[in-house]
Motif scaffolding. Structure first.
Motif, PDB file in Angstrom:
ATOM      1  N   ASP A  89      -1.587  -4.807  -8.751  1.00 15.64           N
ATOM      2  CA  ASP A  89      -1.221  -4.475  -7.377  1.00 15.64           C
ATOM      3  C   ASP A  89      -1.255  -2.956  -7.283  1.00 15.64           C
ATOM      4  O   ASP A  89      -0.752  -2.268  -8.171  1.00 15.64           O
ATOM      5  CB  ASP A  89       0.190  -5.024  -7.101  1.00 15.64           C
TER       6      ASP A  89
ATOM      7  N   GLN B   5       0.069  -1.058  -4.855  1.00 18.65           N
ATOM      8  CA  GLN B   5       1.300  -0.496  -4.284  1.00 18.65           C
ATOM      9  C   GLN B   5       2.496  -1.031  -5.070  1.00 18.65           C
ATOM     10  O   GLN B   5       2.887  -2.198  -4.921  1.00 18.65           O
ATOM     11  CB  GLN B   5       1.426  -0.883  -2.815  1.00 18.65           C
ATOM     12  N   LEU B   6       3.060  -0.188  -5.889  1.00 17.17           N
ATOM     13  CA  LEU B   6       4.171  -0.569  -6.754  1.00 17.17           C
ATOM     14  C   LEU B   6       5.333   0.391  -6.503  1.00 17.17           C
ATOM     15  O   LEU B   6       5.131   1.487  -6.000  1.00 17.17           O
ATOM     16  CB  LEU B   6       3.720  -0.506  -8.228  1.00 17.17           C
TER      17      LEU B   6
ATOM     18  N   GLU C  33       2.735  -6.757 -10.396  1.00 17.41           N
ATOM     19  CA  GLU C  33       2.937  -7.031  -8.960  1.00 17.41           C
ATOM     20  C   GLU C  33       4.438  -6.997  -8.689  1.00 17.41           C
ATOM     21  O   GLU C  33       5.231  -7.496  -9.490  1.00 17.41           O
ATOM     22  CB  GLU C  33       2.349  -8.427  -8.653  1.00 17.41           C
ATOM     23  N   ASP C  34       4.834  -6.406  -7.570  1.00 18.84           N
ATOM     24  CA  ASP C  34       6.270  -6.292  -7.277  1.00 18.84           C
ATOM     25  C   ASP C  34       6.746  -7.254  -6.194  1.00 18.84           C
ATOM     26  O   ASP C  34       7.946  -7.434  -6.017  1.00 18.84           O
ATOM     27  CB  ASP C  34       6.619  -4.854  -6.868  1.00 18.84           C
TER      28      ASP C  34
ATOM     29  N   LYS D 240      -5.775  -8.537  -0.320  1.00 18.63           N
ATOM     30  CA  LYS D 240      -4.744  -9.460   0.160  1.00 18.63           C
ATOM     31  C   LYS D 240      -4.914  -9.612   1.669  1.00 18.63           C
ATOM     32  O   LYS D 240      -5.391  -8.681   2.306  1.00 18.63           O
ATOM     33  CB  LYS D 240      -3.341  -8.899  -0.122  1.00 18.63           C
TER      34      LYS D 240
HETATM   35 MN    MN Z   1       3.223  -4.150  -4.087  1.00 22.90          MN
END
Ligand code: MN
Length: 132
Positions: free
Chosen positions: A52, A54-55, A8-9, A104
């Motif tokens: 996640d 979207q990284l 996760e970013d 989320k």
């Molecule tokens: Mn992300």
């Protein structure tokens, strides 16, 4: 003690997720990019991976696909946690090799339960927690 890799970013998501998981008795290792996640996943053994989608570098779909090419990673549950709410993203995550899917924003009251269900491939509706 269960060991979990969180890929996760977003720092706020890392903070909340790590807090909830540690409170539930998990040991949490964090990776903040897809590349780091791939390396960590292959260098150690985890009971569960949270991905996640979207990284900043390699997205979670690609990281999942790469992990699933490794025999030792075939059975590790990978749960997609993503803000992508487009119809079809759930299928896309599952097609990439994810075991389950949570949307989320995460609900702190229910997150660990949702995660454990998703890790077993049991679908829960993100709005109600009921079977869709
Ligand atoms: Mn992300």
């Amino acid at each position: 003690m269960k060991k979990l890799l969180l890929i996760e970013d977003n720092e706020d998501n890392i903070y909340l997720t790590e807090y909830l998981l540690q409170a539930a008795g998990y040991t949490v290792v964090v990776a903040r990019t897809g590349g780091q996640g791939l390396t960590r996943a292959l260098c150690d053994t985890y009971d569960l991976i949270i991905m996640d989608m979207q990284l900043p570098d390699t997205d979670g779909f690609q990281v999942t696909r790469e992990l699933r090419t490794r025999p030792e990673m075939r059975d590790t549950p990978i749960v997609a946690v993503t803000s992508l709410a487009m119809p079809g993203d759930r299928k896309r995550a599952l097609d990439a090799g994810c075991t389950g899917y949570i949307e989320k924003p995460i609900d702190p009251e229910r997150f660990v339960h949702q995660l454990e269900c998703a890790a077993q491939g049991e679908a829960t509706d993100p709005a109600t927690g009921n079977e869709p």
